[in-house]
Write an enzyme that holds these catalytic residues in place. Structure first.
Site, mmCIF file in Angstrom:
data_model
loop_
_atom_site.group_PDB
_atom_site.id
_atom_site.type_symbol
_atom_site.label_atom_id
_atom_site.label_comp_id
_atom_site.label_asym_id
_atom_site.label_seq_id
_atom_site.Cartn_x
_atom_site.Cartn_y
_atom_site.Cartn_z
ATOM 1 N N TYR A 1 -11.878 66.633 -24.257
ATOM 2 C CA TYR A 1 -11.891 65.374 -25.012
ATOM 3 C C TYR A 1 -13.071 64.468 -24.690
ATOM 4 O O TYR A 1 -13.072 63.302 -25.109
ATOM 5 C CB TYR A 1 -10.609 64.575 -24.725
ATOM 6 N N CYS B 1 -17.994 78.644 -13.371
ATOM 7 C CA CYS B 1 -19.170 79.232 -14.017
ATOM 8 C C CYS B 1 -19.273 78.737 -15.460
ATOM 9 O O CYS B 1 -19.185 79.506 -16.420
ATOM 10 C CB CYS B 1 -19.071 80.760 -13.956
ATOM 11 N N GLU B 2 -19.416 77.443 -15.611
ATOM 12 C CA GLU B 2 -19.540 76.775 -16.913
ATOM 13 C C GLU B 2 -20.421 75.549 -16.745
ATOM 14 O O GLU B 2 -20.161 74.726 -15.855
ATOM 15 C CB GLU B 2 -18.178 76.319 -17.459
ATOM 16 N N GLU C 1 8.352 56.918 -26.063
ATOM 17 C CA GLU C 1 8.049 58.089 -25.244
ATOM 18 C C GLU C 1 6.776 57.906 -24.406
ATOM 19 O O GLU C 1 5.774 58.605 -24.602
ATOM 20 C CB GLU C 1 7.905 59.329 -26.137
#
Length: 504
Positions: A404, A431-432, A340
């Protein structure tokens, strides 16, 4: 594609500059800031005669003018070539073992109707994880026999849809779900084709949140002997016994997936050996044949110059050697193998194009080596510059760095530059404070507002994880083939967002 630069521009002065003490150890100062590191880019991406980044001859400025930014730019030819490479390599490696391999493209990495059609046209099957992804497959006209449905918490509606579409396999994740699938199929007077997802206890060398075969996580049936209340049975074996007892279930075989963005081959080999051993044991104990074994995906790609992904042919030959040897050792006929890949097909086929806005440089303390008299090891802190380069997207179109701590690279795409390198952090407009697109990269000192930046390797889990945080519209996706661009996913508008707001 070769590493290229504009022949009319001066070679960057990067080689004459030392690395910033603020940079991670793996990040070297590029010898040429204008060059393209081939493994992170799709085929057909290069700098044109005037030094602008182009894909199949189309300059990025033309893409911006026609489609705007941010923009996902996908090479259809590259996607198809990577899909064919996996299919051909695994068919060749496993020809003498089980007659070839069924390659399922992992739609969770990036899926739309165009991509689903490409997958089918290249001879691959399609793996889905939700009713929505099944809907995309249905709209694309994919034969249900070539579809699989994953998920640790499938709804009754999703199970019914899978049966409506005559899916080739439903990958069952738990004993509860197995019972539910059997009950629903029985109520319809049908038989559900089922694979059992097992957790072989293999810890992949990857980020904790994308390692999926160890015990302490939500996916799969444990192979540990004390994982159920049934004396002496693991959850995996109990599921095999239960599936064999249900008249409404056809047990096709076993499945595992040890994680994502994995480079080391050891985990794949160990997982295959453990599942083949388990398959042989349950076939003997329950007098049943399990004709299929899915070994999952998770093959890593290059996001930065230090990443070293293995070619599909190398992965295939290594896995075939393990399966061939283990089946001979166990004295069993090899099951039909399936895999996959998702990221390994679509990841490097795509880059994201941004426009630069605000820039600012800060001074950051870093320890300096002691420079006192002999025996004096005291060190003083000194400050070093880090430049923040803001772009018109961010964590709403690429959540992987904040999720991550994923690393990416970036280049100045709208032109070349002979300016010296400066350690930079490419950030978004949200806004971070954690809204980081590329944590550490050397870019030319003269990068300015209005320049275009390109971030490669954004085909997988970027658009798929995109959001409307701060009410930003999600970008469109443009596919380029033979010098012709076309929208395969339309970018959202503010009107799209407001149409869902029912308060007015």
């Amino acid at each position: 594609m070769q590493e290229t630069t504009n022949s009319t521009a001066n070679t960057s002065a990067a080689s004459n500059n030392s690395a910033s003490p603020l940079a991670p150890e793996w990040l070297a100062v590029p010898a040429d800031l204008n060059a393209l590191h081939t493994p992170v880019w799709a085929g057909g991406v290069e700098r044109n005669a005037v030094g602008e980044l182009a894909i199949d001859g189309i300059p990025v400025s033309a893409l911006k003018e026609q489609f705007g930014t941010p923009l996902f730019v996908l090479s259809e030819s590259d996607f198809r070539a990577r899909a064919r490479a996996f299919k051909d390599a695994f068919d060749d490696a496993f020809a003498d073992i089980c007659g070839g391999v069924d390659v399922y493209y992992a739609g969770k990495s990036f899926l739309c109707t165009a991509v689903a059609k490409w997958v089918a046209e290249e001879g691959l099957r399609l793996d889905t994880c939700s009713g929505g992804e099944l809907a995309v497959a249905g709209r694309a006209g994919i034969d249900g026999a070539n579809l699989s449905l994953h998920g640790n918490n499938k709804s009754d509606a999703e199970i019914n849809r899978a049966l409506d579409m005559n899916l080739g396999r439903i990958v069952v994740d738990s004993l509860d779900e197995l019972e539910r699938v059997a009950k629903i199929a029985a109520g319809r007077g049908e038989t559900a084709k089922v694979m059992l997802r097992l957790t072989p206890g293999v810890h992949a060398h990857t980020h904790e949140f994308i390692a999926t075969a160890h015990e302490d996580q939500k996916f799969g049936l444990s192979m540990a002997g004390d994982s159920t209340d049934e004396a002496g049975l693991s959850a995996a074996e109990e599921a095999v016994a239960a599936a064999a007892s249900y008249s409404s279930v056809e047990l096709l075989g076993l499945h595992c997936h040890i994680g994502s963005q994995i480079f080391e081959p050891d985990g794949f080999a160990l997982a295959a050996q453990k599942l083949l051993t388990f398959l042989a044991a349950v076939q003997a104990k329950y007098s049943i044949t399990l004709p299929e074994l899915d070994l999952g995906g998770g093959y890593g790609i290059a996001y930065t110059p230090v990443d070293t992904p293995r070619p599909a042919a190398d992965i295939a030959q290594a896995m075939a050697a393990v399966v061939r040897s283990k089946c001979t050792e166990l004295g069993i006929t090899a099951p039909r193998i399936s895999i996959e890949p998702g990221r390994a097909i679509v990841g490097s086929s795509t880059f994201t194009l941004y426009e630069v806005g605000t820039l600012k440089t800060v001074r950051v303390d870093a320890p300096a080596a002691g420079n006192g008299a002999a025996g004096d090891n005291a060190a003083k802190n000194v400050t070093h510059p880090r430049r923040y380069v803001s772009v018109d997207g961010g964590m709403s179109d690429n959540a992987r760095p904040v999720l991550y701590d994923a690393d990416y690279s970036a280049i100045l795409a709208s032109r070349t530059s002979a300016a010296a390198p400066q350690l930079s952090r490419v950030v978004g407009k949200h806004c971070e404070s954690g809204d980081i697109v590329v944590r550490d990269v050397y870019l030319p000192e003269d990068v300015a507002a209005g320049d275009l930046l390109a971030v490669p390797g954004t085909g997988a889990y970027c658009w798929a994880l995109s959001s409307n945080y701060n009410y930003l519209a999600r970008p469109g996706v443009v596919a380029v083939r033979d010098g012709s661009p076309r929208l395969i996913v339309r970018g959202e508008t503010e009107e799209d967002l407001l149409n869902r707001d029912m308060g007015a």
